[in-house]
Design a protein around this motif. Structure first.
Motif, mmCIF file in Angstrom:
data_model
loop_
_atom_site.group_PDB
_atom_site.id
_atom_site.type_symbol
_atom_site.label_atom_id
_atom_site.label_comp_id
_atom_site.label_asym_id
_atom_site.label_seq_id
_atom_site.Cartn_x
_atom_site.Cartn_y
_atom_site.Cartn_z
ATOM 1 N N THR A 41 35.266 30.222 39.309
ATOM 2 C CA THR A 41 36.006 30.549 38.546
ATOM 3 C C THR A 41 35.999 31.414 36.593
ATOM 4 O O THR A 41 37.366 31.776 36.481
ATOM 5 C CB THR A 41 37.772 29.695 38.957
ATOM 6 O OG1 THR A 41 36.658 28.445 37.364
ATOM 7 C CG2 THR A 41 37.924 28.547 39.665
ATOM 8 N N VAL A 42 34.701 31.307 36.074
ATOM 9 C CA VAL A 42 34.384 31.714 35.083
ATOM 10 C C VAL A 42 35.340 33.409 34.886
ATOM 11 O O VAL A 42 36.164 32.883 33.819
ATOM 12 C CB VAL A 42 33.288 31.434 34.489
ATOM 13 C CG1 VAL A 42 32.774 32.302 33.354
ATOM 14 C CG2 VAL A 42 32.838 29.734 34.872
ATOM 15 N N GLU A 43 35.109 33.820 35.612
ATOM 16 C CA GLU A 43 35.554 35.745 35.987
ATOM 17 C C GLU A 43 36.912 35.558 35.140
ATOM 18 O O GLU A 43 37.410 36.487 34.878
ATOM 19 C CB GLU A 43 34.974 36.585 37.339
ATOM 20 C CG GLU A 43 33.763 36.583 36.406
ATOM 21 C CD GLU A 43 33.154 37.096 34.755
ATOM 22 O OE1 GLU A 43 33.567 37.867 34.363
ATOM 23 O OE2 GLU A 43 32.579 36.309 33.839
ATOM 24 N N ASP A 44 37.368 34.709 36.759
ATOM 25 C CA ASP A 44 39.011 34.890 36.215
ATOM 26 C C ASP A 44 39.976 34.205 35.409
ATOM 27 O O ASP A 44 40.861 34.679 35.109
ATOM 28 C CB ASP A 44 39.574 34.270 37.663
ATOM 29 C CG ASP A 44 39.551 34.506 39.510
ATOM 30 O OD1 ASP A 44 38.790 36.212 39.359
ATOM 31 O OD2 ASP A 44 39.281 33.565 39.923
ATOM 32 N N VAL A 45 39.167 32.916 35.286
ATOM 33 C CA VAL A 45 39.892 32.799 33.745
ATOM 34 C C VAL A 45 39.736 33.980 32.516
ATOM 35 O O VAL A 45 40.479 33.546 31.681
ATOM 36 C CB VAL A 45 38.732 30.861 33.688
ATOM 37 C CG1 VAL A 45 39.681 30.878 32.229
ATOM 38 C CG2 VAL A 45 39.447 30.189 34.173
ATOM 39 N N ARG A 46 38.483 34.094 31.986
ATOM 40 C CA ARG A 46 38.033 35.305 31.081
ATOM 41 C C ARG A 46 38.929 36.398 31.398
ATOM 42 O O ARG A 46 39.529 36.613 30.220
ATOM 43 C CB ARG A 46 37.132 35.706 31.945
ATOM 44 C CG ARG A 46 36.333 36.849 30.159
ATOM 45 C CD ARG A 46 34.595 36.774 31.083
ATOM 46 N NE ARG A 46 34.127 37.723 29.779
ATOM 47 C CZ ARG A 46 32.762 37.973 29.730
ATOM 48 N NH1 ARG A 46 32.375 37.675 30.374
ATOM 49 N NH2 ARG A 46 31.994 38.808 28.487
ATOM 50 N N THR A 47 40.128 37.037 31.845
ATOM 51 C CA THR A 47 40.715 37.652 32.673
ATOM 52 C C THR A 47 42.148 37.618 32.323
ATOM 53 O O THR A 47 42.577 38.524 31.180
ATOM 54 C CB THR A 47 41.226 38.436 34.287
ATOM 55 O OG1 THR A 47 39.479 38.886 34.613
ATOM 56 C CG2 THR A 47 41.832 39.770 33.979
ATOM 57 N N GLY A 64 44.864 27.102 35.253
ATOM 58 C CA GLY A 64 44.299 25.901 36.558
ATOM 59 C C GLY A 64 43.309 25.605 36.010
ATOM 60 O O GLY A 64 42.757 24.498 36.505
ATOM 61 N N PRO A 65 42.675 26.511 36.357
ATOM 62 C CA PRO A 65 40.931 25.782 36.437
ATOM 63 C C PRO A 65 40.203 25.328 35.422
ATOM 64 O O PRO A 65 39.064 25.173 35.696
ATOM 65 C CB PRO A 65 40.629 27.342 37.030
ATOM 66 C CG PRO A 65 40.953 28.416 37.188
ATOM 67 C CD PRO A 65 42.283 27.912 36.131
ATOM 68 N N VAL A 66 40.736 24.996 33.977
ATOM 69 C CA VAL A 66 40.238 24.846 33.135
ATOM 70 C C VAL A 66 40.270 23.193 33.060
ATOM 71 O O VAL A 66 40.780 22.594 33.241
ATOM 72 C CB VAL A 66 41.368 25.603 31.759
ATOM 73 C CG1 VAL A 66 40.918 24.820 30.322
ATOM 74 C CG2 VAL A 66 41.220 26.777 31.810
#
Length: 408
Positions: A243-249, A108-110
């Motif tokens: 949202t970087v850390e969420d996407v990283r996960t 989603g956030p990408v």
């Protein structure tokens, strides 16, 4: 009362009080003492100046470098994540799926996703160069949206486009072009015994410096001419900062659902942030060296003042004999010490600021000299001046007039 009265008391004479020097007179007296020994004053002030200049320059250059780094991070962005294939559970080299970019784009956030892939090809300047002499330049396949994702730019020529990504053309990294001796677009290099036209040369890619040493070709051309298997070796993804850390996960499980442990995710901007932390440690070390230089300068001031007291015993004795108090003598020599330190501190602050501006401009940075470093440095010189002049001032005030005047 009758003046002739034998019991009459004689009038008291007024009690004499020692005259006190005004602050302006104290400064003038201290300046006279320094002017009488100019060469010694210059050498002593130089020690203080070197210490202060070192401290001001270290702080200024550290802040200038950090400001430049923060400006670069703002320009490049800190929301870029990279994904690489590691090793699988058996220790073998893993490969990212061909559909990895499409799968990442479904998060989603990408906002943007692209990729490069390692190509098993050799690069030479011409066919007369031995095959083993590749100048350390490797070949990678790249998607046409790579520059947009990395905020990179072309220094000369053009980037890969939908019109030429299927053709035998390449774009060289800045270091790769220099190593291959390519000076302008339109020249040719050899890849796997086939001539390929150079259509562009990149500016240095700060977030992904490995791209400075490669020759980039389009995915379709790499598969058609160079035996590329189509599997990306590195993915690049951008998403909003929040949202970087969420996407990283979720990236490892998204890119390779069957073996998330073989996927390595990193944040290129962390390397620049680590550099800033390293600079802070180096700054602390250099400030320590500057403090040592300042301490040595303070010792020089103390030595100068002690010698001055020994040389001026006759002057001290004369002043005491005509009414100067011990406090006045102490103030006189403390003032000289303070003036001597202040001269060195002011000169050092100016020298340190000038060094900061000169070096920062030479590096292309915006010069930054914090006001607190100048004020703090000057305040430190005053403290050094007081400490360095305290013992000589007390020693001078304890000289007895008779002993001082008899000194030769």
């Amino acid at each position: 009362m009758n003046a002739r009265d034998p019991h009459a008391r004689a009038p008291r004479s007024p009690r004499l009080r020692p005259a006190r020097l005004a602050p302006a007179d104290v400064l003038r007296l201290g300046a006279v003492g320094l002017r009488a020994r100019r060469a010694r004053v210059v050498l002593s002030a130089l020690g203080i100046a070197i210490g202060i200049a070192t401290m001001v320059a270290v702080v200024g250059l550290s802040h200038s470098s950090r400001a430049d780094l923060m400006a670069r991070l703002d320009r490049l962005g800190t929301n870029l994540l990279t994904v690489e294939a590691g090793k699988d559970a058996e220790g073998n080299e893993a490969k990212l799926p061909k559909s990895a970019v499409a799968m990442v784009e479904r998060i989603g956030p990408v906002q943007h996703a692209t990729a490069t892939g390692d190509v098993p090809a050799q690069v030479r300047r011409s066919d007369v160069v031995p095959k083993e002499r590749t100048a350390g330049v490797s070949v990678q396949a790249a998607r046409t949206d790579l520059l947009t994702a990395l905020n990179a730019e072309v220094a000369q020529g053009t980037w890969l486009t939908a019109a030429n990504e299927r053709l035998p053309v390449t774009v060289l990294g800045s270091i790769a072009a220099r190593r291959l001796g390519v000076t302008a677009p339109g020249e040719k290099v050899v890849m796997n015994d086939e001539y390929v036209v150079v259509v562009g040369v990149l500016e240095p890619v700060e977030l992904v410096p490995v791209l400075d040493r490669v020759a980039l070709v389009g995915f379709p051309a790499a598969e058609e001419y160079l035996g590329f298997d189509g599997h990306p070796s590195m993915l690049f993804e951008r998403s909003p900062d929040a949202t970087v850390e969420d996407v990283r996960t979720v990236l490892p499980r998204t890119v390779n659902p069957g073996d998330a442990g073989s996927v390595k995710v990193s944040r290129p901007s962390d390397a620049l942030a680590a550099k800033a932390a390293t600079d802070e440690g180096l700054t602390a070390l250099m400030l320590g060296l500057g403090a040592v230089a300042l301490l040595v300068g303070g010792v020089g001031v103390a030595n100068t003042m002690v010698i001055s007291v020994l040389e001026r015993r006759a002057e001290i004795g004369l002043r005491r004999a005509i009414g100067a108090t011990r406090g006045a003598i102490r103030v006189q020599f403390l003032t000289e010490s303070l003036l001597l330190s202040a001269i060195g501190g002011a000169g050092g602050a100016v020298l340190g600021a000038a060094a900061t501006f000169g070096f920062a401009l030479a590096q292309g940075w915006t010069p930054v000299v914090p006001v607190w470093s100048l004020a703090g440095g000057f305040a430190a010189t005053l403290v050094i001046g007081v400490l360095a002049g305290l013992y000589p001032a007390v020693r001078a005030s304890r000289l007895r007039p008779a002993v001082a005047l008899s000194a030769t």
